[in-house]
Design a protein around this motif. Structure first.
Motif, short mmCIF file in Angstrom:
data_model
loop_
_atom_site.label_atom_id
_atom_site.label_comp_id
_atom_site.label_asym_id
_atom_site.label_seq_id
_atom_site.Cartn_x
_atom_site.Cartn_y
_atom_site.Cartn_z
N VAL A 1 -3.00 13.08 -8.52
CA VAL A 1 -2.40 13.12 -7.16
C VAL A 1 -3.45 11.73 -6.46
O VAL A 1 -4.53 12.06 -6.57
CB VAL A 1 -2.75 14.29 -6.49
CG1 VAL A 1 -2.16 13.76 -5.02
CG2 VAL A 1 -1.74 15.37 -7.14
N MET A 2 -2.74 10.91 -6.30
CA MET A 2 -3.45 9.69 -5.49
C MET A 2 -3.04 9.92 -3.96
O MET A 2 -1.96 9.86 -3.66
CB MET A 2 -2.86 8.21 -5.86
CG MET A 2 -3.36 8.30 -7.39
SD MET A 2 -3.00 6.68 -8.05
CE MET A 2 -4.08 5.42 -7.01
N LYS A 3 -3.94 10.18 -2.97
CA LYS A 3 -3.77 10.10 -1.56
C LYS A 3 -3.79 8.84 -1.03
O LYS A 3 -4.53 7.94 -1.33
CB LYS A 3 -4.61 10.83 -1.02
CG LYS A 3 -4.49 12.41 -1.48
CD LYS A 3 -5.59 13.36 -0.66
CE LYS A 3 -5.13 14.69 -1.29
NZ LYS A 3 -6.13 15.72 -0.50
N ALA A 4 -2.85 8.35 -0.14
CA ALA A 4 -2.68 7.23 0.58
C ALA A 4 -4.08 6.90 1.50
O ALA A 4 -4.47 7.80 2.20
CB ALA A 4 -1.59 6.79 1.24
N GLY A 5 -4.66 5.78 1.75
CA GLY A 5 -5.62 5.76 2.72
C GLY A 5 -5.16 5.24 4.00
O GLY A 5 -3.80 5.46 4.42
N LYS A 6 -5.78 4.69 4.79
CA LYS A 6 -5.52 4.21 6.09
C LYS A 6 -4.56 2.98 5.97
O LYS A 6 -4.83 1.99 4.86
CB LYS A 6 -6.65 3.84 7.01
CG LYS A 6 -7.43 5.08 7.39
CD LYS A 6 -8.67 4.84 8.14
CE LYS A 6 -9.52 6.07 8.56
NZ LYS A 6 -10.50 5.55 9.52
N ALA A 7 -3.93 2.74 6.93
CA ALA A 7 -2.76 1.36 6.88
C ALA A 7 -3.65 0.25 7.08
O ALA A 7 -4.47 0.26 8.11
CB ALA A 7 -1.86 1.56 7.72
N VAL A 8 -3.40 -0.72 6.42
CA VAL A 8 -4.19 -2.01 6.71
C VAL A 8 -3.22 -3.28 6.82
O VAL A 8 -2.18 -3.25 6.09
CB VAL A 8 -4.94 -2.46 5.52
CG1 VAL A 8 -5.60 -3.72 5.65
CG2 VAL A 8 -6.13 -1.40 5.28
#
Length: 65
Positions: free
Chosen positions: A47-54
Motif C-alpha cells: 500500500v502506497m499512501k499519498a503525501g501532501k499535495a504539491v
C-alpha cells in the motif's frame, strides 16, 4: 491391427480414448503436484499512501498546501 484411424474398429477407438484420458490425468496430476505454495516468491500487496499535495509555480519553487 488397423493402421488408419478411418478404418479402425470400435475397440481401437476405445483404446485411443483411454490412452488420451490417462495421459491427460497424468499431466494434470504432475502439474498440481509440482506447484509449491511456500517458495518465497509469493507476491504481497503493498500500500502506497499519498503525501501532501504539491503545486509547481512558474518560478519552479514547490508550494505545499
Amino acid at each position: 491391427m488397423n493402421h488408419s484411424i478411418y478404418s479402425a474398429d470400435r475397440t481401437t477407438h476405445l483404446k485411443i480414448v483411454v490412452v488420451a484420458l490417462v495421459a491427460g490425468i497424468a499431466v494434470a496430476g504432475f502439474g498440481i503436484s509440482a506447484r509449491s505454495t511456500d517458495d518465497g516468491y509469493t507476491q504481497t500487496a503493498r500500500v502506497m499512501k499519498a503525501g501532501k499535495a504539491v503545486t509547481m509555480t512558474s518560478s519552479d519553487t514547490a508550494v505545499v498546501r
